[in-house]
Design a protein around this motif. Structure first.
Motif, PDB file in Angstrom:
ATOM      1  N   ALA A  15      30.509  21.409   2.443  1.00  0.00           N
ATOM      2  CA  ALA A  15      31.733  22.146   2.141  1.00  0.00           C
ATOM      3  C   ALA A  15      32.695  21.935   3.308  1.00  0.00           C
ATOM      4  O   ALA A  15      32.287  22.011   4.469  1.00  0.00           O
ATOM      5  CB  ALA A  15      31.443  23.635   1.961  1.00  0.00           C
ATOM      6  N   PRO A  16      33.974  21.668   3.042  1.00  0.00           N
ATOM      7  CA  PRO A  16      34.913  21.377   4.123  1.00  0.00           C
ATOM      8  C   PRO A  16      35.319  22.622   4.905  1.00  0.00           C
ATOM      9  O   PRO A  16      35.207  23.754   4.418  1.00  0.00           O
ATOM     10  CB  PRO A  16      36.119  20.793   3.384  1.00  0.00           C
ATOM     11  CG  PRO A  16      36.054  21.422   2.038  1.00  0.00           C
ATOM     12  CD  PRO A  16      34.596  21.594   1.726  1.00  0.00           C
ATOM     13  N   ALA A  17      35.813  22.394   6.099  1.00  0.00           N
ATOM     14  CA  ALA A  17      36.416  23.485   6.869  1.00  0.00           C
ATOM     15  C   ALA A  17      37.629  23.995   6.107  1.00  0.00           C
ATOM     16  O   ALA A  17      38.232  23.267   5.323  1.00  0.00           O
ATOM     17  CB  ALA A  17      36.826  22.988   8.252  1.00  0.00           C
ATOM     18  N   GLY A  18      37.983  25.252   6.338  1.00  0.00           N
ATOM     19  CA  GLY A  18      39.170  25.807   5.708  1.00  0.00           C
ATOM     20  C   GLY A  18      38.913  26.606   4.456  1.00  0.00           C
ATOM     21  O   GLY A  18      39.851  27.171   3.884  1.00  0.00           O
ATOM     22  N   VAL A  19      37.657  26.681   4.007  1.00  0.00           N
ATOM     23  CA  VAL A  19      37.352  27.502   2.835  1.00  0.00           C
ATOM     24  C   VAL A  19      37.663  28.958   3.183  1.00  0.00           C
ATOM     25  O   VAL A  19      37.330  29.445   4.261  1.00  0.00           O
ATOM     26  CB  VAL A  19      35.881  27.340   2.410  1.00  0.00           C
ATOM     27  CG1 VAL A  19      35.533  28.314   1.294  1.00  0.00           C
ATOM     28  CG2 VAL A  19      35.604  25.906   1.971  1.00  0.00           C
ATOM     29  N   THR A  20      38.311  29.656   2.268  1.00  0.00           N
ATOM     30  CA  THR A  20      38.754  31.024   2.506  1.00  0.00           C
ATOM     31  C   THR A  20      37.692  32.037   2.090  1.00  0.00           C
ATOM     32  O   THR A  20      37.069  31.893   1.035  1.00  0.00           O
ATOM     33  CB  THR A  20      40.045  31.306   1.714  1.00  0.00           C
ATOM     34  OG1 THR A  20      41.035  30.376   2.122  1.00  0.00           O
ATOM     35  CG2 THR A  20      40.554  32.710   1.961  1.00  0.00           C
ATOM     36  N   VAL A  21      37.529  33.057   2.925  1.00  0.00           N
ATOM     37  CA  VAL A  21      36.719  34.225   2.591  1.00  0.00           C
ATOM     38  C   VAL A  21      37.684  35.403   2.533  1.00  0.00           C
ATOM     39  O   VAL A  21      38.346  35.720   3.519  1.00  0.00           O
ATOM     40  CB  VAL A  21      35.620  34.479   3.638  1.00  0.00           C
ATOM     41  CG1 VAL A  21      34.807  35.708   3.277  1.00  0.00           C
ATOM     42  CG2 VAL A  21      34.721  33.255   3.792  1.00  0.00           C
ATOM     43  N   THR A  22      37.800  36.034   1.360  1.00  0.00           N
ATOM     44  CA  THR A  22      38.718  37.149   1.168  1.00  0.00           C
ATOM     45  C   THR A  22      37.922  38.445   1.150  1.00  0.00           C
ATOM     46  O   THR A  22      36.915  38.558   0.439  1.00  0.00           O
ATOM     47  CB  THR A  22      39.492  37.003  -0.154  1.00  0.00           C
ATOM     48  OG1 THR A  22      40.108  35.707  -0.185  1.00  0.00           O
ATOM     49  CG2 THR A  22      40.565  38.065  -0.282  1.00  0.00           C
ATOM     50  N   PHE A  23      38.355  39.414   1.957  1.00  0.00           N
ATOM     51  CA  PHE A  23      37.696  40.715   2.046  1.00  0.00           C
ATOM     52  C   PHE A  23      38.469  41.728   1.216  1.00  0.00           C
ATOM     53  O   PHE A  23      39.702  41.755   1.246  1.00  0.00           O
ATOM     54  CB  PHE A  23      37.649  41.188   3.502  1.00  0.00           C
ATOM     55  CG  PHE A  23      36.733  40.375   4.375  1.00  0.00           C
ATOM     56  CD1 PHE A  23      35.421  40.766   4.577  1.00  0.00           C
ATOM     57  CD2 PHE A  23      37.194  39.230   5.010  1.00  0.00           C
ATOM     58  CE1 PHE A  23      34.576  40.027   5.397  1.00  0.00           C
ATOM     59  CE2 PHE A  23      36.367  38.486   5.834  1.00  0.00           C
ATOM     60  CZ  PHE A  23      35.048  38.888   6.024  1.00  0.00           C
TER      61      PHE A  23
END
Length: 105
Positions: A15-23
Motif C-alpha cells: 500500500a502506498p504512502a499517503g493513505v488517509t485514516v479518518t477519525f
C-alpha cells in the motif's frame, strides 16, 4: 485524549504512502462527526503496520463523559487514494470503541 489507529496491511500487495485514516466521533452512520484525518507516512508492504494519532481535546464540562470513536482507512467519503488497490474494503474500519476519562474535578 489522543486517538490512535494501528494500520496493518493484511493484503498481498503493498500500500502506498499517503493513505488517509479518518477519525470520527459517534457510531458509524449518518450522525457521526468527522474529527480529522492523518496520512500514512510510508508505504506498507504486506504485514507492515504504522500507527497514526489524532489529538481529541476534551470539551469543557465533559471531562467525565464517555465518547465513542472509530477510524476508517481510505474512507470513500473523504477523497480516497486512487492508487490504493484495495481488494477487501470490509476490513477498513476500526471500532467503534468507547472511551471515558475519569478526571478529578
Amino acid at each position: 485524549i489522543t486517538l490512535r489507529a494501528r494500520v496493518t496491511n493484511v493484503g498481498a500487495a503493498g500500500a502506498p504512502a499517503g493513505v488517509t485514516v479518518t477519525f470520527y466521533q459517534g457510531d458509524p452512520g449518518p450522525t457521526r462527526v468527522r474529527l480529522g484525518e492523518r496520512r500514512l507516512t510510508r508505504s506498507l508492504l504486506p504485514g507492515d503496520r504504522e500507527v497514526v494519532s489524532l489529538p481529541f481535546p476534551l470539551p469543557v464540562g465533559m471531562e467525565t463523559a464517555s465518547f465513542v470513536f472509530f477510524a476508517v482507512i481510505n474512507d470513500p467519503e473523504t477523497m480516497p487514494l486512487a492508487e490504493l488497490h484495495d481488494c477487501d474494503t470490509n476490513n477498513n474500519v476500526a471500532g467503534p470503541i468507547r472511551a471515558m476519562c475519569d478526571l478529578p474535578p
